[in-house]
Design a protein around this motif. Structure first.
Motif, PDB file in Angstrom:
ATOM      1  N   ASP A  60       0.835  -1.196   0.000  1.00 14.81           N
ATOM      2  CA  ASP A  60       0.000   0.000   0.000  1.00 14.81           C
ATOM      3  C   ASP A  60       0.873   1.250   0.000  1.00 14.81           C
ATOM      4  N   GLY A  61       0.661   2.111  -0.963  1.00 18.16           N
ATOM      5  CA  GLY A  61       1.443   3.333  -1.085  1.00 18.16           C
ATOM      6  C   GLY A  61       1.122   4.385  -0.050  1.00 18.16           C
ATOM      7  N   LYS A  62      -0.098   4.355   0.484  1.00 22.68           N
ATOM      8  CA  LYS A  62      -0.462   5.347   1.493  1.00 22.68           C
ATOM      9  C   LYS A  62       0.360   5.165   2.761  1.00 22.68           C
ATOM     10  N   LEU A  63       0.618   3.934   3.108  1.00 27.59           N
ATOM     11  CA  LEU A  63       1.472   3.663   4.268  1.00 27.59           C
ATOM     12  C   LEU A  63       2.912   4.050   3.981  1.00 27.59           C
ATOM     13  N   ALA A  64       3.322   3.904   2.741  1.00 31.63           N
ATOM     14  CA  ALA A  64       4.690   4.271   2.373  1.00 31.63           C
ATOM     15  C   ALA A  64       4.886   5.770   2.426  1.00 31.63           C
ATOM     16  N   LEU A  65       3.827   6.531   2.445  1.00 34.10           N
ATOM     17  CA  LEU A  65       3.939   7.977   2.633  1.00 34.10           C
ATOM     18  C   LEU A  65       4.014   8.315   4.115  1.00 34.10           C
ATOM     19  N   LEU A  66       3.285   7.604   4.929  1.00 31.91           N
ATOM     20  CA  LEU A  66       3.184   7.927   6.358  1.00 31.91           C
ATOM     21  C   LEU A  66       4.357   7.401   7.187  1.00 31.91           C
ATOM     22  N   VAL A  67       4.701   6.140   6.989  1.00 30.06           N
ATOM     23  CA  VAL A  67       5.701   5.497   7.852  1.00 30.06           C
ATOM     24  C   VAL A  67       7.089   6.126   7.703  1.00 30.06           C
ATOM     25  N   PRO A  68       7.664   6.234   6.497  1.00 29.02           N
ATOM     26  CA  PRO A  68       8.977   6.862   6.388  1.00 29.02           C
ATOM     27  C   PRO A  68       8.986   8.333   6.813  1.00 29.02           C
ATOM     28  N   ALA A  69       7.889   9.031   6.574  1.00 28.47           N
ATOM     29  CA  ALA A  69       7.822  10.441   6.996  1.00 28.47           C
ATOM     30  C   ALA A  69       7.970  10.551   8.504  1.00 28.47           C
ATOM     31  N   GLU A  70       7.304   9.687   9.207  1.00 30.10           N
ATOM     32  CA  GLU A  70       7.391   9.683  10.669  1.00 30.10           C
ATOM     33  C   GLU A  70       8.777   9.265  11.148  1.00 30.10           C
ATOM     34  N   LEU A  71       9.369   8.287  10.479  1.00 32.10           N
ATOM     35  CA  LEU A  71      10.654   7.757  10.913  1.00 32.10           C
ATOM     36  C   LEU A  71      11.832   8.681  10.605  1.00 32.10           C
ATOM     37  N   TYR A  72      11.761   9.429   9.511  1.00 28.46           N
ATOM     38  CA  TYR A  72      12.909  10.215   9.064  1.00 28.46           C
ATOM     39  C   TYR A  72      12.837  11.709   9.365  1.00 28.46           C
ATOM     40  N   GLN A  73      11.717  12.215   9.845  1.00 26.89           N
ATOM     41  CA  GLN A  73      11.602  13.664   9.995  1.00 26.89           C
ATOM     42  C   GLN A  73      12.648  14.254  10.943  1.00 26.89           C
ATOM     43  N   ASP A  74      12.969  13.575  12.021  1.00 30.87           N
ATOM     44  CA  ASP A  74      13.986  14.092  12.936  1.00 30.87           C
ATOM     45  C   ASP A  74      15.382  14.079  12.304  1.00 30.87           C
ATOM     46  N   ALA A  75      15.665  13.055  11.503  1.00 27.63           N
ATOM     47  CA  ALA A  75      16.971  12.975  10.837  1.00 27.63           C
ATOM     48  C   ALA A  75      17.139  14.121   9.845  1.00 27.63           C
ATOM     49  N   TYR A  76      16.091  14.468   9.131  1.00 26.94           N
ATOM     50  CA  TYR A  76      16.164  15.586   8.188  1.00 26.94           C
ATOM     51  C   TYR A  76      16.374  16.899   8.942  1.00 26.94           C
ATOM     52  N   ARG A  77      15.695  17.063  10.053  1.00 32.24           N
ATOM     53  CA  ARG A  77      15.870  18.292  10.841  1.00 32.24           C
ATOM     54  C   ARG A  77      17.276  18.382  11.418  1.00 32.24           C
ATOM     55  N   ARG A  78      17.811  17.254  11.908  1.00 29.23           N
ATOM     56  CA  ARG A  78      19.164  17.256  12.469  1.00 29.23           C
ATOM     57  C   ARG A  78      20.214  17.613  11.428  1.00 29.23           C
ATOM     58  N   MET A  79      19.988  17.236  10.162  1.00 25.73           N
ATOM     59  CA  MET A  79      20.942  17.553   9.094  1.00 25.73           C
ATOM     60  C   MET A  79      20.716  18.949   8.524  1.00 25.73           C
ATOM     61  N   GLY A  80      19.760  19.682   9.081  1.00 20.74           N
ATOM     62  CA  GLY A  80      19.507  21.035   8.599  1.00 20.74           C
ATOM     63  C   GLY A  80      18.755  21.089   7.287  1.00 20.74           C
ATOM     64  N   LEU A  81      17.939  20.076   7.032  1.00 21.71           N
ATOM     65  CA  LEU A  81      17.160  20.027   5.806  1.00 21.71           C
ATOM     66  C   LEU A  81      15.706  20.362   6.085  1.00 21.71           C
ATOM     67  N   ASP A  82      15.123  21.131   5.201  1.00 23.00           N
ATOM     68  CA  ASP A  82      13.699  21.428   5.298  1.00 23.00           C
ATOM     69  C   ASP A  82      12.926  20.129   5.068  1.00 23.00           C
ATOM     70  N   THR A  83      11.835  19.946   5.783  1.00 23.34           N
ATOM     71  CA  THR A  83      11.077  18.705   5.649  1.00 23.34           C
ATOM     72  C   THR A  83      10.375  18.584   4.296  1.00 23.34           C
ATOM     73  N   LYS A  84      10.350  19.662   3.503  1.00 18.15           N
ATOM     74  CA  LYS A  84       9.788  19.507   2.155  1.00 18.15           C
ATOM     75  C   LYS A  84      10.684  18.611   1.298  1.00 18.15           C
ATOM     76  N   ASN A  85      11.963  18.498   1.643  1.00 20.64           N
ATOM     77  CA  ASN A  85      12.843  17.538   0.962  1.00 20.64           C
ATOM     78  C   ASN A  85      12.392  16.109   1.258  1.00 20.64           C
ATOM     79  N   LEU A  86      12.033  15.858   2.496  1.00 20.24           N
ATOM     80  CA  LEU A  86      11.532  14.544   2.895  1.00 20.24           C
ATOM     81  C   LEU A  86      10.232  14.237   2.150  1.00 20.24           C
TER      82      LEU A  86
END
Length: 156
Positions: A60-86
């Motif tokens: 299911d693609g809908k889960l593939a949008l939700l799960v990685p977004a939740e898992l990686y959002q802190d990593a993107y913020r720590r690297m100084g990346l805007d979450t729109k990249n995620l």
């Protein structure tokens, strides 16, 4: 009745994702993966891999949008990346790839509607898989990557 197999597939996917979330197994895997990621390109590549894996595993693609977004959002913020990249990376690896995976809801729908198997469609779906290549190019070159101030790391 004609849509029952697709609806059942989506229901099973959400059940499987719920079990993975409750057990915390995805979080453990991602945290181990993040220990070896040191660049923006590596982070985007890991996001792409995780999104495709979640799409294939849950069907299911809908889960593939939700799960990685939740898992990686802190990593993107720590690297100084805007979450729109995620958001863009997950879209590049999730929504547009889902119709190319035969056992996903979108893959079943496309094959049934078009009357063409997913593998026969693959050579003509250039826009679907080219998005991944562009996401990797953006990640490793820094072109089109929105930056913010890195989030301070909290002591463990």
């Amino acid at each position: 009745f004609s849509m029952m197999s697709t609806i059942l597939l989506v229901f099973c996917a959400f059940s499987f994702a719920g079990a993975l979330t409750l057990t915390g197994s995805l979080t453990i895997i991602i945290n181990r993966l993040l220990t070896v990621i040191h660049s923006v390109g590596q982070l985007i590549a890991a996001t792409i891999g995780t999104t495709i894996l979640v799409t294939g595993a849950t069907s299911d693609g809908k889960l593939a949008l939700l799960v990685p977004a939740e898992l990686y959002q802190d990593a993107y913020r720590r690297m100084g990346l805007d979450t729109k990249n995620l958001s863009r990376t997950i879209e590049d690896a999730g929504t547009v790839i889902e119709p190319l995976i035969p056992w996903t809801a979108a893959g079943v729908y496309m094959a049934t509607t078009l009357g063409v198997s997913t593998l026969d469609l693959l050579p003509w779906a250039v826009q679907c898989y080219s998005a991944i290549f562009f996401a990797l190019i953006y990640g490793f070159t820094g072109f089109g990557i929105a930056k913010t101030q890195p989030a301070p790391q909290m002591a463990k």
